[in-house]
Design an enzyme around this catalytic site. Structure first.
Site, PDB file in Angstrom:
ATOM      1  N   LYS A 171       0.719  -0.931  -0.129  1.00 26.62           N
ATOM      2  CA  LYS A 171       0.166  -0.712  -0.069  1.00 26.62           C
ATOM      3  C   LYS A 171       1.031   1.281  -0.058  1.00 26.62           C
ATOM      4  O   LYS A 171       1.774   1.279   0.582  1.00 26.62           O
ATOM      5  CB  LYS A 171      -1.049  -0.185   1.654  1.00 26.62           C
ATOM      6  CG  LYS A 171      -1.480  -1.502   1.270  1.00 26.62           C
ATOM      7  CD  LYS A 171      -2.953  -1.259   2.718  1.00 26.62           C
ATOM      8  CE  LYS A 171      -1.523  -1.689   4.106  1.00 26.62           C
ATOM      9  NZ  LYS A 171      -2.644  -1.847   4.895  1.00 26.62           N
ATOM     10  N   THR A 204      -7.624   9.594   8.894  1.00 33.64           N
ATOM     11  CA  THR A 204      -7.034   8.130   7.626  1.00 33.64           C
ATOM     12  C   THR A 204      -7.743   6.798   8.448  1.00 33.64           C
ATOM     13  O   THR A 204      -6.523   6.130   8.842  1.00 33.64           O
ATOM     14  CB  THR A 204      -5.997   8.458   6.790  1.00 33.64           C
ATOM     15  OG1 THR A 204      -5.035   8.984   8.152  1.00 33.64           O
ATOM     16  CG2 THR A 204      -6.150   9.092   5.779  1.00 33.64           C
ATOM     17  N   GLY A 206      -7.862   3.714  10.220  1.00 34.04           N
ATOM     18  CA  GLY A 206      -8.280   2.441  10.276  1.00 34.04           C
ATOM     19  C   GLY A 206      -8.524   2.208   8.824  1.00 34.04           C
ATOM     20  O   GLY A 206      -9.278   1.222   8.492  1.00 34.04           O
ATOM     21  N   THR A 207      -7.583   2.787   8.399  1.00 32.30           N
ATOM     22  CA  THR A 207      -7.380   2.651   6.018  1.00 32.30           C
ATOM     23  C   THR A 207      -6.776   1.615   6.745  1.00 32.30           C
ATOM     24  O   THR A 207      -7.594   0.736   4.675  1.00 32.30           O
ATOM     25  CB  THR A 207      -6.795   4.214   5.625  1.00 32.30           C
ATOM     26  OG1 THR A 207      -5.231   4.104   6.191  1.00 32.30           O
ATOM     27  CG2 THR A 207      -7.380   5.267   5.665  1.00 32.30           C
ATOM     28  N   GLY A 208      -6.001   1.018   6.752  1.00 36.34           N
ATOM     29  CA  GLY A 208      -5.516  -0.385   6.511  1.00 36.34           C
ATOM     30  C   GLY A 208      -6.463  -1.374   6.522  1.00 36.34           C
ATOM     31  O   GLY A 208      -7.126  -2.530   6.364  1.00 36.34           O
ATOM     32  N   CYS A 209      -6.908  -1.388   7.991  1.00 34.21           N
ATOM     33  CA  CYS A 209      -8.098  -2.306   8.301  1.00 34.21           C
ATOM     34  C   CYS A 209      -9.239  -2.048   7.823  1.00 34.21           C
ATOM     35  O   CYS A 209      -9.683  -3.277   6.904  1.00 34.21           O
ATOM     36  CB  CYS A 209      -9.027  -1.942   9.603  1.00 34.21           C
ATOM     37  SG  CYS A 209      -7.186  -2.184  10.873  1.00 34.21           S
TER      38      CYS A 209
HETATM   39  N1  LIG Z   1      -4.541  10.828   1.488  1.00 31.46           N
HETATM   40  C1  LIG Z   1      -5.279   9.034   1.036  1.00 31.46           C
HETATM   41  N2  LIG Z   1      -5.888   9.706   0.029  1.00 31.46           N
HETATM   42  C2  LIG Z   1      -6.414   8.531  -0.404  1.00 31.46           C
HETATM   43  N3  LIG Z   1      -6.294   6.788  -0.495  1.00 31.46           N
HETATM   44  C3  LIG Z   1      -4.900   6.816   0.626  1.00 31.46           C
HETATM   45  C4  LIG Z   1      -4.948   7.970   1.438  1.00 31.46           C
HETATM   46  N4  LIG Z   1      -3.925   7.170   2.443  1.00 31.46           N
HETATM   47  C5  LIG Z   1      -3.991   6.543   2.177  1.00 31.46           C
HETATM   48  N5  LIG Z   1      -4.578   5.468   1.654  1.00 31.46           N
HETATM   49  C6  LIG Z   1      -4.840   4.650   0.696  1.00 31.46           C
HETATM   50  O1  LIG Z   1      -5.539   3.927   1.683  1.00 31.46           O
HETATM   51  C7  LIG Z   1      -5.085   2.358   1.794  1.00 31.46           C
HETATM   52  C8  LIG Z   1      -4.393   2.259   3.470  1.00 31.46           C
HETATM   53  O2  LIG Z   1      -2.923   2.809   2.809  1.00 31.46           O
HETATM   54  P1  LIG Z   1      -2.061   3.317   4.031  1.00 31.46           P
HETATM   55  O3  LIG Z   1      -2.245   3.826   4.977  1.00 31.46           O
HETATM   56  O4  LIG Z   1      -0.344   2.715   3.294  1.00 31.46           O
HETATM   57  O5  LIG Z   1      -2.279   1.625   5.279  1.00 31.46           O
HETATM   58  P2  LIG Z   1      -2.487   1.740   6.602  1.00 31.46           P
HETATM   59  O6  LIG Z   1      -3.619   2.191   7.428  1.00 31.46           O
HETATM   60  O7  LIG Z   1      -1.916   0.495   6.614  1.00 31.46           O
HETATM   61  O8  LIG Z   1      -0.966   2.406   6.868  1.00 31.46           O
HETATM   62  C9  LIG Z   1      -4.611   1.930   0.576  1.00 31.46           C
HETATM   63  O9  LIG Z   1      -5.019   1.734  -0.056  1.00 31.46           O
HETATM   64  C10 LIG Z   1      -4.047   3.701   0.490  1.00 31.46           C
HETATM   65  O10 LIG Z   1      -3.795   3.714  -0.647  1.00 31.46           O
HETATM   66  C1  LIG Z   2      -6.604  -2.468  17.309  1.00 32.12           C
HETATM   67  C2  LIG Z   2      -6.335  -1.729  16.274  1.00 32.12           C
HETATM   68  N1  LIG Z   2      -5.791  -2.270  15.233  1.00 32.12           N
HETATM   69  C3  LIG Z   2      -5.156  -2.177  14.087  1.00 32.12           C
HETATM   70  C4  LIG Z   2      -5.097  -0.150  14.140  1.00 32.12           C
HETATM   71  C5  LIG Z   2      -4.524  -0.510  12.803  1.00 32.12           C
HETATM   72  O1  LIG Z   2      -4.857   0.238  12.176  1.00 32.12           O
HETATM   73  P1  LIG Z   2      -4.907   0.978  10.847  1.00 32.12           P
HETATM   74  O2  LIG Z   2      -5.815   0.526   9.879  1.00 32.12           O
HETATM   75  O3  LIG Z   2      -2.676   0.792  10.705  1.00 32.12           O
HETATM   76  O4  LIG Z   2      -4.536   2.508  10.841  1.00 32.12           O
HETATM   77  P2  LIG Z   2      -3.653   3.563  11.770  1.00 32.12           P
HETATM   78  O5  LIG Z   2      -4.440   2.878  12.906  1.00 32.12           O
HETATM   79  O6  LIG Z   2      -2.752   3.213  11.769  1.00 32.12           O
HETATM   80  O7  LIG Z   2      -4.768   4.809  11.670  1.00 32.12           O
HETATM   81  C6  LIG Z   2      -5.244  -0.065  15.459  1.00 32.12           C
HETATM   82  N2  LIG Z   2      -4.976   1.432  15.122  1.00 32.12           N
HETATM   83  N3  LIG Z   2      -6.228  -0.403  16.797  1.00 32.12           N
END
Ligand SMILES: Nc1ncnc2c1ncn2[C@@H]1O[C@H](COP(=O)(O)OP(=O)(O)O)[C@@H](O)[C@H]1O
Ligand SMILES: Cc1ncc(COP(=O)(O)OP(=O)(O)O)c(N)n1
Length: 270
Positions: A171, A204, A206-209
């Site tokens: 990602k 953003t 929880g985007t990854g979850c």
């Molecule tokens: N500012 C943003 N605008 C558009 N898409 C985003 C943005 N930030 C994250 N994404 C998308 O959200 C998803 C989660 O990405 P990421 O942030 O890299 O993961 P995580 O939440 O695990 O750190 C991916 O599809 C990424 O491209």
């Molecule tokens: C309980 C719990 N699980 C996972 C995460 C991390 O989530 P993620 O989607 O990577 O988003 P961020 O926390 O990085 O914004 C979490 N925070 N809590």
């Protein structure tokens, strides 16, 4: 269709179990859950972690498996090596697609996976996964590489595929640039990229979850891997594009957005 999430609880509702179940529901999949840890968390950060015992994780997982015909399982925050190993011991003999989100550190900096658990995750759980969805820092930990350029992403993707899984999505949320680009590696196929506008927002959490849960839901519905991943990218893009503007910190994404605005999300597949 029924799916299961094995993850931590986020009391703020934006990530973890709560984000996963909301995503399953919005995508019309019945969600079951196995809780690995409770977190005292909100949009301002993680204020406490209370892990479940590995035995109780096993009890929850067996209870779900014993009763439901799961079409896909995802993992999120696993916290320690005992929990990782327990999940491997239960799931390795099952032929259920496993979507592994290698959650390590929350955006606020809190550690959600102990250091020794990273080794168990890499050596034992990754090889039995169908899809793994690392962000850039997680891909760096799993590969030992520094990842900044396209070449380095390609190298990391191939390295991770070689650990045994069928698909890796690296990602691009943590990279800079006008676009958010995720790179998808599927065994035996040419890698492709999913490109959207990079949205200027602080919401953003929880985007990854949410992204990995959406992949899980689409796979549970029987969608082919590539289609499932592209639909999940649309889901998360819409969830970021239409924020709920709640909380006083880094707000959650909007899980309602996909149903409310579907059809108007452009994901360029290149
Ligand atoms: N500012 C943003 N605008 C558009 N898409 C985003 C943005 N930030 C994250 N994404 C998308 O959200 C998803 C989660 O990405 P990421 O942030 O890299 O993961 P995580 O939440 O695990 O750190 C991916 O599809 C990424 O491209
Ligand atoms: C309980 C719990 N699980 C996972 C995460 C991390 O989530 P993620 O989607 O990577 O988003 P961020 O926390 O990085 O914004 C979490 N925070 N809590």
């Amino acid at each position: 269709m029924i799916a299961c999430t094995i993850a931590g609880s986020d009391s703020g509702g934006g990530a973890g179990i709560q984000a996963d179940l909301k995503t399953f529901q919005e995508l019309r999949v019945f969600g079951t859950s196995v809780i690995t840890a409770l977190t005292a968390q909100n949009t301002k950060g993680v204020h406490g972690i209370y892990p479940a015992t590995a035995d109780f994780v096993k009890d929850q997982l067996n209870a779900v498996l014993d009763d439901f015909d799961l079409k896909a399982v995802k993992t999120g925050m696993l916290f320690n090596a005992e929990i990782v190993e327990t999940i491997v011991s239960v799931l390795e003999s099952k032929e259920i697609p496993l979507i592994l989100d290698p959650v390590m550190i929350a955006k606020g900096g809190a550690s959600l996976l102990k250091e020794q658990a990273t080794i168990a995750l890499k050596e034992k759980l990754l090889p039995v996964a169908t899809v793994c969805t690392p962000n850039i820092p997680e891909a760096e930990v799993l590969t030992g590489l520094t990842i900044k350029t396209e070449e380095e992403i390609k190298f990391a993707g191939e390295y991770l595929l070689n650990l045994g899984m069928q698909c890796v999505v690296i990602k691009g949320g943590h990279l800079a640039g006008k676009h958010a680009i995720d790179t998808v590696f599927i065994r035996g196929e040419k890698p492709f990229k999913m490109k959207t506008e990079r949205l200027k927002t602080i919401h953003t959490h929880g985007t990854g979850c949410t992204f990995s849960a959406a992949i899980t839901a689409e796979i549970a519905k029987g969608k082919p891997l590539k289609i499932a991943i592209i639909e999940a990218k649309k889901f998360v893009q819409l969830a970021i594009r239409y924020p709920l503007n709640i909380g006083h910190g880094f707000g959650p994404t909007n899980h309602f957005a996909y149903q409310e605005h579907r059809g108007i999300c452009d994901v360029q597949v290149i």
